[in-house]
Write an enzyme that holds these catalytic residues in place. Structure first.
Site, PDB file in Angstrom:
ATOM      1  N   GLU A 225      51.341  39.753  56.393  1.00 59.72           N
ATOM      2  CA  GLU A 225      51.469  38.891  57.573  1.00 59.72           C
ATOM      3  C   GLU A 225      50.563  37.687  57.345  1.00 59.72           C
ATOM      4  O   GLU A 225      49.420  37.833  56.901  1.00 59.72           O
ATOM      5  CB  GLU A 225      51.036  39.638  58.832  1.00 59.72           C
ATOM      6  CG  GLU A 225      51.238  38.876  60.111  1.00 59.72           C
ATOM      7  CD  GLU A 225      52.681  38.826  60.568  1.00 59.72           C
ATOM      8  OE1 GLU A 225      52.995  37.989  61.438  1.00 59.72           O
ATOM      9  OE2 GLU A 225      53.513  39.616  60.047  1.00 59.72           O
TER      10      GLU A 225
ATOM     11  N   LEU B 147      55.677  43.390  63.351  1.00 61.68           N
ATOM     12  CA  LEU B 147      54.661  42.583  64.035  1.00 61.68           C
ATOM     13  C   LEU B 147      55.148  41.138  64.073  1.00 61.68           C
ATOM     14  O   LEU B 147      55.238  40.481  63.038  1.00 61.68           O
ATOM     15  CB  LEU B 147      53.322  42.678  63.310  1.00 61.68           C
ATOM     16  CG  LEU B 147      52.188  41.808  63.852  1.00 61.68           C
ATOM     17  CD1 LEU B 147      51.872  42.155  65.301  1.00 61.68           C
ATOM     18  CD2 LEU B 147      50.947  41.934  62.971  1.00 61.68           C
ATOM     19  N   GLU B 148      55.477  40.660  65.253  1.00 58.94           N
ATOM     20  CA  GLU B 148      55.979  39.301  65.403  1.00 58.94           C
ATOM     21  C   GLU B 148      55.213  38.591  66.514  1.00 58.94           C
ATOM     22  O   GLU B 148      54.472  39.218  67.280  1.00 58.94           O
ATOM     23  CB  GLU B 148      57.476  39.317  65.707  1.00 58.94           C
ATOM     24  CG  GLU B 148      58.329  39.876  64.577  1.00 58.94           C
ATOM     25  CD  GLU B 148      58.214  39.050  63.303  1.00 58.94           C
ATOM     26  OE1 GLU B 148      58.170  37.804  63.387  1.00 58.94           O
ATOM     27  OE2 GLU B 148      58.154  39.658  62.211  1.00 58.94           O
TER      28      GLU B 148
ATOM     29  N   CYS C 159      63.404  40.449  56.527  1.00 57.00           N
ATOM     30  CA  CYS C 159      62.648  41.518  55.868  1.00 57.00           C
ATOM     31  C   CYS C 159      62.281  41.157  54.429  1.00 57.00           C
ATOM     32  O   CYS C 159      61.247  41.599  53.917  1.00 57.00           O
ATOM     33  CB  CYS C 159      63.465  42.817  55.839  1.00 57.00           C
ATOM     34  SG  CYS C 159      63.968  43.422  57.450  1.00 57.00           S
TER      35      CYS C 159
ATOM     36  N   PHE D 297      54.976  44.879  58.486  1.00 55.58           N
ATOM     37  CA  PHE D 297      54.834  43.711  59.341  1.00 55.58           C
ATOM     38  C   PHE D 297      56.145  43.071  59.782  1.00 55.58           C
ATOM     39  O   PHE D 297      56.122  42.051  60.487  1.00 55.58           O
ATOM     40  CB  PHE D 297      53.918  42.696  58.678  1.00 55.58           C
ATOM     41  CG  PHE D 297      52.489  43.178  58.630  1.00 55.58           C
ATOM     42  CD1 PHE D 297      51.933  43.869  59.695  1.00 55.58           C
ATOM     43  CD2 PHE D 297      51.697  42.969  57.501  1.00 55.58           C
ATOM     44  CE1 PHE D 297      50.623  44.325  59.658  1.00 55.58           C
ATOM     45  CE2 PHE D 297      50.391  43.413  57.460  1.00 55.58           C
ATOM     46  CZ  PHE D 297      49.846  44.092  58.537  1.00 55.58           C
TER      47      PHE D 297
END
Length: 540
Positions: free
Chosen positions: A218, A277-278, A514, A274
């Site tokens: 990230e 996770l945004e 992705c 991740f």
């Protein structure tokens, strides 16, 4: 008790203090023109000399991540004979050091010191050891008898770690590559054709043929008012160092000004990747502005993102994370069914994009049922559009997903991000059960929401989306009715690039987002924009 203030201009700023609590504190502060000053910087967590250790607390070769602290001339000019400067460090003393000409004056082991008044002043600097640290430096000028002649308090504030969101301009976009004309060349070439030298690849064979670079890292930033910036790669615990992509952050990114950090240890679940996770674009929620958006991540039944990672995100305060139930997905990542795209015509400047099952069936029922689908026949068992429409068990399962998971998720996003229906764009999507995954699902039609959003500093925005292949094999992407439908639904002014991600990504339960990642340009000053989120505590 003085209110904790973060001043919005300059590395150190002299002002007349206005204490809104009134009373004696207010009058005393107003008489002291040095009462409220703040030095802003960021944590010295990179590894300038590449010796495997972060630079904080060491004299690393090439060190440039300390921040000058200049005391006013009145502390030195006409100072009384025999006078001293008394310095006291308070607050997050474990995460701050004060140095004079490179020598440590104050830290967690030595919180107070007295100095003779040097004729030529002091060469003070502050070094921060962690993100979002806040400390105070109390300075007193005393005469030979210990009487205080002048005093001031300086706030010392390090940058919070700010994760990137999709509306920030891309500087570098990257993906893994097979390195030949076959393999995933159609995927990587689509990026390269649109982004030119902003796009780069890393060799898949070097990293265990692991294509999921979004899941491994990230990207985030630390910035300071003097124009300095540190990029931070958050390295997931999904792989151990040296395993698959586990070595990539250190080998491909770590450098002076580019730090690599990991939060968490031990057993990893898919929730620690991740893609789960945004960050939203900037939003206002119940009157509170989040100028860098809010972070969100998924929960998959009992599996949650590692508590150390979540605690770190919460400690930054400016992106206030929240959680979404992703229990219907086999991989279980929030990027599988949600994203954000820019929309200048919107009041908020963006659209929240979310998968919608009912739209998928409405679209499919409007197509010719006899339309052949060669890719779906070989990999999903559906030879025609009619086969998809007529599978009652598939429809029932998808309608249940919409009712039990997607609709509740949308309500959570509305509440947590201050969204209304006018801010939401729903796009058609279908899911299918994944064998051996406990009855959970993945995208049947390649998940369009799992796109890479790439604004450029020129103002253009490129969208890289998975080719749906909802057409006979002889037709090109420009003839795909699903492509036309998505481009109709999404905001105007966007450049669409439909990438063939079928073999290396889609059939492996992932899509374009992705398999890609990006370094993005910070777009605001946290010491100004997020002042209200950081400065609501009080000094002791």
């Amino acid at each position: 008790m003085k209110p904790r203030l973060l001043l919005p201009l300059g590395m150190i700023l002299t002002v007349s203090c206005q204490n809104d609590k009134g009373g004696e504190d207010s009058g005393a502060a107003a008489e002291d023109p040095w009462a409220d000053r703040t030095l802003y910087g960021f944590a010295n967590i990179d590894d300038d000399d590449r010796d495997g250790r972060v630079d904080y607390g060491r004299d690393a070769e090439g060190e440039d991540d300390r921040f000058d602290l200049v005391l006013p001339d009145s502390m030195f000019v006409d100072a009384p004979g025999g006078g001293t400067l008394q310095l006291q460090l308070r607050g997050d003393v474990d995460a701050v050091r004060v140095l004079d000409d490179g020598m440590v004056l104050l830290d967690a082991d030595e919180e107070t010191t007295g100095l003779d008044i040097p004729a030529d002043g002091l060469a003070l600097a502050v070094e921060f050891g962690s993100m979002a640290a806040h400390a105070w430096l109390d300075v007193e000028l005393q005469d030979a008898g210990g009487e205080v002649i002048e005093s001031m308090r300086i706030g010392l504030q390090s940058a919070p770690l700010i994760l990137n969101h999709h509306l920030q301009p891309v500087e570098r976009v990257f993906a893994m590559s097979t390195g030949d004309s076959g393999g995933n060349a159609a995927f990587t070439n689509g990026f390269a054709d649109a982004l030119d030298d902003r796009f780069e690849t890393f060799r898949l064979s070097r990293y265990g043929w692991d294509v999921w670079i979004q899941d491994e890292i990230e990207l985030a930033t630390l910035t300071a008012p003097d124009g300095r910036r540190m990029d931070v790669v958050i390295d997931s615990i999904r792989n151990r160092a040296g395993q698959f992509l586990g070595a990539l952050p250190e080998e491909e990114f770590e450098a002076p000004g580019f730090a690599v950090e990991t939060w968490g240890r031990g057993r990893a679940s898919s929730q620690d990747s991740f893609g789960n996770l945004e960050v939203s674009p900037p939003v206002t929620v119940d009157g509170v502005l989040y100028p860098f958006g809010r972070a969100y991540h998924g929960r998959w039944f009992r599996d949650e993102m590692h508590e150390e990672m979540v605690s770190m995100l919460e400690a930054q305060r400016v992106q206030d994370p929240f959680e979404i139930d992703v229990g219907f997905l086999c991989v279980g990542h929030v990027d599988e069914f949600t994203t954000f795209v820019p929309d200048p015509s919107s009041d908020k400047g963006f659209r929240f994009v979310v998968a919608d099952v009912a739209l998928a069936y409405a679209f499919l029922e409007a197509q010719r049922g006899s339309t052949r689908l060669p890719r779906y026949a070989s990999d999903h068992g559906y030879g025609t559009i009619g086969d998809l429409v007529d599978d009652r068990a598939l429809r029932a399962m998808n309608e249940e997903i919409q009712e039990d998971y997607i609709d509740p998720a949308v309500e959570t996003f509305k509440a947590e991000l201050g969204l209304t229906e006018a801010d939401i764009t729903r796009i058609p999507a279908l899911f299918e059960e994944v064998r051996g995954c406990g009855g959970t699902t993945a995208g049947l039609i390649p998940g369009t929401a799992n796109m890479t959003v790439a604004p450029l500093d020129s103002g253009e925005t490129h969208l890289f989306l998975p080719d749906p292949f909802l057409r006979p094999s002889g037709d090109g992407v420009e003839d795909d009715p699903f492509v036309a439908e998505i481009e109709r639904l999404l905001p105007g002014g966007l450049a669409f690039h439909w990438l063939d991600d079928w073999d290396y990504y889609h059939t492996m339960l992932g899509e374009v987002h992705c398999g890609s990642n990006a370094v993005r340009t910070p777009i605001d000053d946290w010491w100004v924009a997020a002042r209200h989120l950081l400065a609501d505590g009080e000094e002791e």
